[in-house]
Structures are given as structure tokens and as C-alpha cells.
Design an enzyme around this catalytic site. Structure first.
Site, PDB file in Angstrom:
ATOM      1  N   SER A   1     -32.341   6.347 -20.710  1.00  0.00           N
ATOM      2  CA  SER A   1     -31.511   6.011 -21.878  1.00  0.00           C
ATOM      3  C   SER A   1     -32.245   5.208 -22.940  1.00  0.00           C
ATOM      4  O   SER A   1     -31.920   4.043 -23.215  1.00  0.00           O
ATOM      5  CB  SER A   1     -30.269   5.276 -21.398  1.00  0.00           C
ATOM      6  OG  SER A   1     -29.606   6.108 -20.492  1.00  0.00           O
TER       7      SER A   1
ATOM      8  N   ARG B   1     -39.494   4.756 -28.872  1.00  0.00           N
ATOM      9  CA  ARG B   1     -39.731   3.318 -28.771  1.00  0.00           C
ATOM     10  C   ARG B   1     -38.818   2.752 -27.694  1.00  0.00           C
ATOM     11  O   ARG B   1     -37.745   3.299 -27.442  1.00  0.00           O
ATOM     12  CB  ARG B   1     -39.477   2.597 -30.096  1.00  0.00           C
ATOM     13  CG  ARG B   1     -38.041   2.463 -30.522  1.00  0.00           C
ATOM     14  CD  ARG B   1     -37.911   2.170 -31.990  1.00  0.00           C
ATOM     15  NE  ARG B   1     -38.371   3.298 -32.795  1.00  0.00           N
ATOM     16  CZ  ARG B   1     -37.631   4.390 -33.045  1.00  0.00           C
ATOM     17  NH1 ARG B   1     -36.413   4.495 -32.556  1.00  0.00           N
ATOM     18  NH2 ARG B   1     -38.089   5.376 -33.767  1.00  0.00           N
TER      19      ARG B   1
ATOM     20  N   ASP C   1     -27.971   8.691 -21.539  1.00  0.00           N
ATOM     21  CA  ASP C   1     -26.654   8.337 -20.963  1.00  0.00           C
ATOM     22  C   ASP C   1     -25.488   8.835 -21.821  1.00  0.00           C
ATOM     23  O   ASP C   1     -24.426   9.193 -21.303  1.00  0.00           O
ATOM     24  CB  ASP C   1     -26.546   6.818 -20.692  1.00  0.00           C
ATOM     25  CG  ASP C   1     -26.950   5.939 -21.857  1.00  0.00           C
ATOM     26  OD1 ASP C   1     -27.281   6.473 -22.932  1.00  0.00           O
ATOM     27  OD2 ASP C   1     -26.926   4.699 -21.701  1.00  0.00           O
TER      28      ASP C   1
HETATM   29  C1  BGC Z   1     -30.881   3.445 -26.352  1.00  0.00           C
HETATM   30  C2  BGC Z   1     -30.069   4.707 -26.174  1.00  0.00           C
HETATM   31  C3  BGC Z   1     -28.954   4.472 -25.174  1.00  0.00           C
HETATM   32  C4  BGC Z   1     -28.157   3.235 -25.527  1.00  0.00           C
HETATM   33  C5  BGC Z   1     -27.088   2.933 -24.503  1.00  0.00           C
HETATM   34  C6  BGC Z   1     -29.983   2.264 -26.653  1.00  0.00           C
HETATM   35  O1  BGC Z   1     -30.730   1.105 -26.716  1.00  0.00           O
HETATM   36  O2  BGC Z   1     -31.826   3.606 -27.368  1.00  0.00           O
HETATM   37  O3  BGC Z   1     -30.878   5.769 -25.753  1.00  0.00           O
HETATM   38  O4  BGC Z   1     -28.120   5.596 -25.171  1.00  0.00           O
HETATM   39  O5  BGC Z   1     -29.008   2.123 -25.626  1.00  0.00           O
HETATM   40  O6  BGC Z   1     -27.616   2.775 -23.230  1.00  0.00           O
END
Ligand code: BGC
Length: 476
Positions: free
Chosen positions: A143, A158, A196
Site C-alpha cells: 500500500s 516513493r 489496499d
Molecule cells: C499510500 C497508499 C495507501 C494509503 C492507505 C498512502 O500513504 O500511499 O498507497 O493506499 O496510504 O494505506
């Protein structure tokens, strides 16, 4: 707040002005959000990555098979085995949770992959022993923002959520993960790398066909929805039919990184400056669970040190000075204090921080928590409204998951109220009446959702749709 002295009251007013986002502002943010969503899909791109995920269908409810799912969250690592049964929208699941040691977040890439592979191996051995096992298809919920040219591939754009591991950004994470797995001979084949939010979207749509958007309001904050390839100019070179569905992982945490519309306070600016990735995730840093307690802490320290009121006068606030010492559950507890005299909040401050807060100070503390929690919920709704408006959804369900959504007091109601204001809904006739767009608790995205996406991908490959597949041998 009758007993709050005038100077403290003035500070409360100042904070209210700073943290309140009125209807007009919500609407302006939403309009800008809509244009930024489109920009992210364009060839030039924008700050919101709008990552195509190669998840190309909603589930029918009739998917079947046995799958593994691995979820690398911020706090825990979860491994699941999911059996999608013949019964419509039914599944069995077994799962184990492993704590993600805090040091891993800023350790080396090898340590991370080794840890993940160890957990997976432990899970398989405890459930299947060491006997030879046919390689199970695995959906890996990773995620973080990743560019996916294929569903079994993802170049980390990143790190977010405070992660800071060298040597991963700019690289495809799948081979790193697979190398650690291969070293241990763990019998799996990675079929899908997912986010996610995409998992949440698909898992929620499995049981409710009105679900059109999947959101996470947790340590981080983000959403996914189903777009048509014809509306994704950056995929034009793939020559796919324009009505082909493609789930988009928005990565909306990066909304307004250029600071055009969000009403940032000096405290938001400090959070950003002191984070491992300054300039990134502007929207997320105002909303997500990782930052709410820190915002609250920064305001209190500022009020103690710099303002004329001097809260906690003469007390040692060293514990409060420690960055990230308060998490969003602390704020939740302040907002949940049921007592008129805020005695639970008083106990919290005394026990956790060694600070004795008098009643007017407790009133300020409570109001500040409400302001921070309310702002987060209201800003979140701008993202939901923007996707709904972009897609022309006048009614739909939105599946939401994450600690803030599930545990933070009043988050749902505050978010719903903001949606009502942004979208100009008429007042409800009865409390039972559903809102046109409802944000509801989602199904388990990183478990069931990951399994479903793996199943949907296996199915389409079987049917000969090889779009976005890097390693066809893993789909046999
Ligand atoms: C991430 C996402 C993720 C979200 C919730 C963010 O910091 O970049 O990819 O879906 O957090 O977990």
C-alpha cells in the site's frame, strides 16, 4: 466554556478559524480535485499519480479457488489463506498477524524483504507443514504508490506513511520480494500486486454491487475506483477498447502538493518539513491517522511556548515535546471523554504526559481535538465527492476501511455531513433515509480483496486477456 478566561477563549477562536473548513471552501477544493484527477490520468500527469492497476473487472460473486494474501501494512504484516467458495459471495479465511517492528521502517531493503519472507514461510509451515505444496497464487497488498506496467510488477514511486528504506524507491518491488521467497523455497507464485484501496473496492463490490469507490482512512489515506480506459489518455498507447474497465489507484494523498487550495496551517507546514519526504502527500498529511496526534501535539507545544496564554504554565512538558508521541487513538480518547468536567482527558494528560491540565485548558484540549478530527473528515469527503462527480455517480456506495474510519469518533457522521454540503443534498426526511452517496464500512480489502483480484486475473488470463501481465508462466 463559561469558566474559560478571555485570553484562552481568544486562542480557541483563533484555532477555530484556522482549522474550520466551510462549505464554500469544501466546494472549491472538490472542484480543483476533479481537475487534478483528470490531470493524473493525462500523458503529462499531475501530482495525483492515478495509477492504473490492471485490475480490470468487478467480481461477479462466483469467483472460486484458494489464494494466499499478504498485507504489508504500516503496523502489522498479515498473511491470509482465503478460499473463495462455490456459494455466491462466500469465503473462508485463516490468517495470522505479525508485528512490523518499528525499526524495519527505516532499516535496509534486505531486512524488509527477509522479514516478509520469514512471516510467509512461518504461515505456510504452520498451516501446511513442510510437505511439498503446489505453488499457491498470492495477492500482495503493497500500500504505497507504485507504477504498474503490469499487475505482477510495481515500481515504488516513493515511500509514504513514515517509511524510509533505501534502495526501494524507483525499483520494481516484485523481484526483490520473489528473491527472498525463492531463497526459502516458499511455494507461492505472485499473481497480483495490489493497493489496499483497490482491494477494498473489489472486496466491497463482491458483496454489494452498489460499491463504486474504495477508500482507506487509516495511517495513510487514499482511494480507488473503476475508470474506462477511454478516459485514461496515458494508456492510449496500449490500444485497448475504450470501454475496458481499469481500476485506478488514485494515490490522492498527493493532492495539492503544490499548495493551491488546501487551507494549510503553520502546524501542517511543520509536519511536512519534519517528515522523511517533505513536499509529498500534502492532503494525506492533513487527514491521515499518522498525523492527527502530531498536529494536536504541535499546537499544544506552540500554545505553551509562544502564545500569551501559556497553557500548562510552569509545568515540565518534556514528554509532550517528543515528536509523534501522541497517536490518533489519543485524540480519539479525548473526543470520547463522556464527562462534563473532562476528567478522563485530565487523567490521560497526567498519565501519558505528566501534565496537570486545569479545566479551561481541558476545554481547549477537547475543542482542539474536535477541530482536528472534523477537518480530517470534511477534507476526506472532498476526495469522495470529486470521484463521484467525475464519474457522474449521483448515487452509490463507497467502501471505507482503516483505523480512522473505523475507530475515530464521529468521523463517519462528519464526513457524511460534508458530502451533503458539497453535493447540495436536500435535508433528510427521516433518520432512516439513506444518503444518495453512503460511505460504509468495507469488506476486508487486503485479504479477500487481494484474493479476488488474483482470481479475476487468473480468470482473464485463461480467457486469453494478457493485457498487463508480465509473467504468464505464473498464471498456469
Ligand atoms: C499510500 C497508499 C495507501 C494509503 C492507505 C498512502 O500513504 O500511499 O498507497 O493506499 O496510504 O494505506
Amino acid at each position: 466554556m463559561a469558566d474559560v478566561p478571555k485570553d484562552l477563549m481568544q486562542e480557541i477562536k483563533r484555532l477555530e478559524e484556522m482549522f474550520t473548513v466551510d462549505t464554500a471552501k469544501l466546494k472549491a477544493i472538490t472542484e480543483h480535485f476533479i481537475s487534478e484527477l483528470a490531470k493524473g490520468l493525462s500523458v503529462e500527469g499531475g501530482s495525483i499519480p492515478m495509477n492504473p492497476t490492471w485490475c480490470m473487472a468487478f467480481p461477479t460473486g462466483y469467483e472460486t479457488g484458494t489464494f494466499l494474501a499478504l498485507d504489508m501494512g504500516g503496523t502489522n504484516l498479515r498473511v491470509c489463506e482465503i478460499i473463495l467458495t462455490d456459494e455466491k459471495s462466500e469465503f473462508d479465511i485463516i490468517q495470522s498477524k505479525y508485528r512490523m517492528p518499528e525499526e524495519l521502517k527505516s532499516g535496509t531493503a534486505d531486512e524488509l524483504w527477509e522479514y516478509i519472507a520469514d512471516c510467509l514461510q512461518q504461515f505456510i509451515e504452520s498451516h501446511h507443514g513442510t510437505k511439498d505444496l503446489e505453488r499457491l497464487p498470492l495477492g500482495f497488498t503493497f500500500s504505497y504508490p507504485a507504477t504498474q506496467d503490469y499487475i505482477d510488477h510495481g515500481v515504488l514511486q516513493r515511500w509514504t506513511k513514515g517509511f524510509d528504506i533505501d534502495g526501494v524507491e524507483g525499483h520494481n518491488v516484485v523481484p526483490m520480494f520473489e528473491a527472498a521467497i525463492a531463497k526459502r523455497g516458499v511455494p507461492i507464485k505472485l499473481t497480483a500486486l495490489i493497493n489496499d484501496t483497490t482491494g477494498t473496492l473489489i472486496a466491497s463490490a463482491y458483496t454489494d454491487t452498489k460499491m463504486k469507490i474504495g477508500c482507506i482512512f487509516g495511517t495513510g489515506c487514499n482511494a480507488a475506483y473503476m475508470e474506462n480506459v477511454g478516459s485514461i489518455p496515458k494508456l492510449a498507447h496500449m490500444n485497448l477498447p475504450p470501454d475496458t474497465p481499469m481500476a485506478i489507484n488514485c494515490e490522492w494523498g498527493a493532492f495539492d502538493n503544490e499548495h493551491k487550495v488546501l487551507p494549510r496551517t503553520p502546524y501542517d507546514i511543520i509536519i511536512d518539513k519534519d517528515s522523511p519526504r517533505p513536499g509529498q502527500q500534502a492532503f494525506e498529511k492533513m487527514i491521515a491517522g499518522l498525523y492527527l496526534g502530531e498536529l494536536f501535539r504541535l499546537v499544544l507545544v506552540d500554545l505553551h511556548d509562544n502564545k500569551e496564554v501559556h497553557i500548562f504554565e510552569g509545568q515540565n512538558i518534556d514528554k509532550l515535546r517528543k515528536a509523534y508521541t501522541l497517536d490518533s487513538s489519543f485524540l480519539s480518547m479525548v473526543e470520547e471523554d463522556p464527562f462534563e468536567n473532562l476528567s478522563e482527558t485530565g487523567d490521560l494528560f497526567q498519565n501519558k504526559l505528566g501534565i496537570v491540565a486545569n479545566h479551561p485548558e481541558l476545554e481547549l484540549i477537547r475543542r482542539l481535538a474536535e477541530l482536528i478530527g472534523t477537518r480530517a473528515a470534511r477534507l476526506s469527503s472532498c476526495g469522495v465527492a470529486a470521484i463521484a462527480k467525475k464519474k457522474g455517480y449521483e448515487t452509490c456506495h463507497v467502501g471505507a476501511d482503516g483505523s480512522v474510519f473505523n475507530k475515530y469518533p464521529h468521523f463517519k457522521q462528519r464526513g457524511a455531513q460534508a458530502l451533503r454540503e458539497i453535493l447540495d443534498w436536500a435535508p433528510k426526511k427521516s433518520s432512516k433515509e439513506e444518503d444518495p452517496i453512503e460511505i460504509l464500512a468495507a469488506e476486508d480489502g487486503s485479504g479477500v480483496g487481494a484474493a479476488l483480484i488474483a482470481a479475476l486475473t487468473l480468470k482473464r488470463v485463461k480467457e486469453g486477456n494478457m493485457a498487463g501481465i508480465l509473467h504468464p508462466e505464473n498464471f498456469k
